[in-house]
Design a protein around this motif. Sequence first.
Motif, short mmCIF file in Angstrom:
data_model
loop_
_atom_site.label_atom_id
_atom_site.label_comp_id
_atom_site.label_asym_id
_atom_site.label_seq_id
_atom_site.Cartn_x
_atom_site.Cartn_y
_atom_site.Cartn_z
N UNK A 140 0.84 -1.20 0.00
CA UNK A 140 0.00 0.00 0.00
C UNK A 140 0.88 1.25 0.00
N UNK A 141 1.92 1.26 0.83
CA UNK A 141 2.80 2.43 0.90
C UNK A 141 3.55 2.67 -0.40
N UNK A 142 3.90 1.59 -1.10
CA UNK A 142 4.62 1.76 -2.36
C UNK A 142 3.70 2.22 -3.48
N UNK A 143 2.40 2.00 -3.30
CA UNK A 143 1.44 2.37 -4.34
C UNK A 143 0.98 1.23 -5.21
N UNK A 144 1.40 0.00 -4.86
CA UNK A 144 0.99 -1.16 -5.64
C UNK A 144 -0.45 -1.56 -5.36
N UNK A 145 -0.90 -1.30 -4.12
CA UNK A 145 -2.27 -1.59 -3.72
C UNK A 145 -2.93 -0.30 -3.22
N UNK A 146 -4.21 -0.17 -3.48
CA UNK A 146 -4.99 0.97 -3.00
C UNK A 146 -5.96 0.47 -1.93
N UNK A 147 -5.91 1.07 -0.75
CA UNK A 147 -6.79 0.67 0.35
C UNK A 147 -7.97 1.62 0.41
N UNK A 148 -9.18 1.05 0.51
CA UNK A 148 -10.40 1.86 0.63
C UNK A 148 -11.16 1.45 1.88
N UNK A 149 -11.65 2.44 2.60
CA UNK A 149 -12.40 2.21 3.84
C UNK A 149 -13.87 2.52 3.59
N UNK A 150 -14.73 1.64 4.08
CA UNK A 150 -16.18 1.84 3.93
C UNK A 150 -16.85 1.82 5.30
N UNK A 151 -17.81 2.71 5.48
CA UNK A 151 -18.60 2.75 6.71
C UNK A 151 -20.06 2.53 6.31
N UNK A 152 -20.61 1.44 6.80
CA UNK A 152 -21.99 1.07 6.45
C UNK A 152 -22.16 1.03 4.93
N UNK A 193 -20.66 2.74 2.66
CA UNK A 193 -20.35 3.98 1.96
C UNK A 193 -18.86 4.31 2.08
N UNK A 194 -18.23 4.80 1.01
CA UNK A 194 -16.80 5.13 1.08
C UNK A 194 -16.53 6.17 2.15
N UNK A 195 -15.44 5.96 2.89
CA UNK A 195 -15.00 6.90 3.90
C UNK A 195 -13.75 7.59 3.37
N UNK A 196 -13.71 8.91 3.43
CA UNK A 196 -12.63 9.65 2.79
C UNK A 196 -11.31 9.61 3.55
N UNK A 197 -11.36 9.31 4.84
CA UNK A 197 -10.14 9.28 5.63
C UNK A 197 -9.55 7.89 5.76
N UNK A 198 -8.54 7.78 6.60
CA UNK A 198 -7.89 6.50 6.86
C UNK A 198 -8.56 5.80 8.03
N UNK A 228 -10.77 7.34 11.09
CA UNK A 228 -12.07 6.79 11.45
C UNK A 228 -12.16 6.53 12.95
N UNK A 229 -11.09 5.99 13.51
CA UNK A 229 -11.10 5.66 14.94
C UNK A 229 -11.26 6.91 15.82
N UNK A 230 -10.83 8.06 15.28
CA UNK A 230 -10.94 9.30 16.06
C UNK A 230 -12.14 10.15 15.64
N UNK A 231 -12.91 9.64 14.68
CA UNK A 231 -14.04 10.40 14.14
C UNK A 231 -15.27 10.21 15.03
N UNK A 232 -15.63 11.26 15.73
CA UNK A 232 -16.77 11.18 16.66
C UNK A 232 -18.11 11.19 15.93
N UNK A 233 -18.09 11.51 14.64
CA UNK A 233 -19.34 11.53 13.87
C UNK A 233 -19.75 10.14 13.40
N UNK A 234 -18.85 9.17 13.55
CA UNK A 234 -19.17 7.80 13.13
C UNK A 234 -19.73 7.03 14.33
N UNK A 235 -20.89 6.43 14.14
CA UNK A 235 -21.54 5.70 15.23
C UNK A 235 -20.69 4.49 15.66
N UNK A 236 -20.75 4.17 16.95
CA UNK A 236 -19.96 3.07 17.47
C UNK A 236 -20.36 1.73 16.87
#
Length: 215
Positions: free
Chosen positions: A71-83, A85-90, A94-102
């Motif tokens: 991922x760091x080299x750019x060979x793979x792209x990591x995508x995060x989804x919440x429920x 839906x794509x999540x724009x951050x890492x 996400x772990x520090x995002x208080x707007x995301x339900x537990x």
Amino acid sequence: MEHNSDGFDPETYKRTSRMIEANPAYRNICCALIEYCCDEQDEEEACAFCEIQRTSQSQIQSAAGIIGALVRSGALRKCVFVDGEPYTGTLEDLQADEDVAEDAVVSVTLTSTPEGIAVAADVREERSFNHLIAPYPQRRGAFLAVLTACAATPKTTRELQETLKCADMLETEAARGIDSLHASYFTGSLESIGALAWNGKAWTVTDTGRAILAE
């Protein structure tokens, strides 16, 4: 392999290529992961796939570590989804995002980039059996003899030496009566392309080696 310049980043290609070549013990695992993730894959499934690609006890780096390097080299792209839906951050965001339900359902996927796919294809070609024997086509039979012997049952280098000697495949120098080749030449070369693996006691054939025999 020719690389399409549209949307293709040469620096990412070079970075990925350097990373893989700097870690020869994980070369085949990295290429297999990139090929596996050509279609988007769940990260947990990619980790499980990575684990079954190991061929040596010396490959101690974790699956997460191998994936992280790709991922760091750019060979793979990591995508995060919440429920779903794509999540724009890492994940860290996400772990520090208080707007995301537990109780939100979080998933992570991995997809190969064009640069990663190109590197894997080029490494596969450079490390192919045909490329290996191209300078010495007369040694093809000896290479296949080693693979065949190890496919029947794991063999030590000494056993393979005897097998090749009995088959007169060590290119003996008539003038001096000594063998100019040794079994270690064949095992080392086949290991370098991922066709043989050392299990700690003997040489075993990998899926790559079996594919060569099946050609």
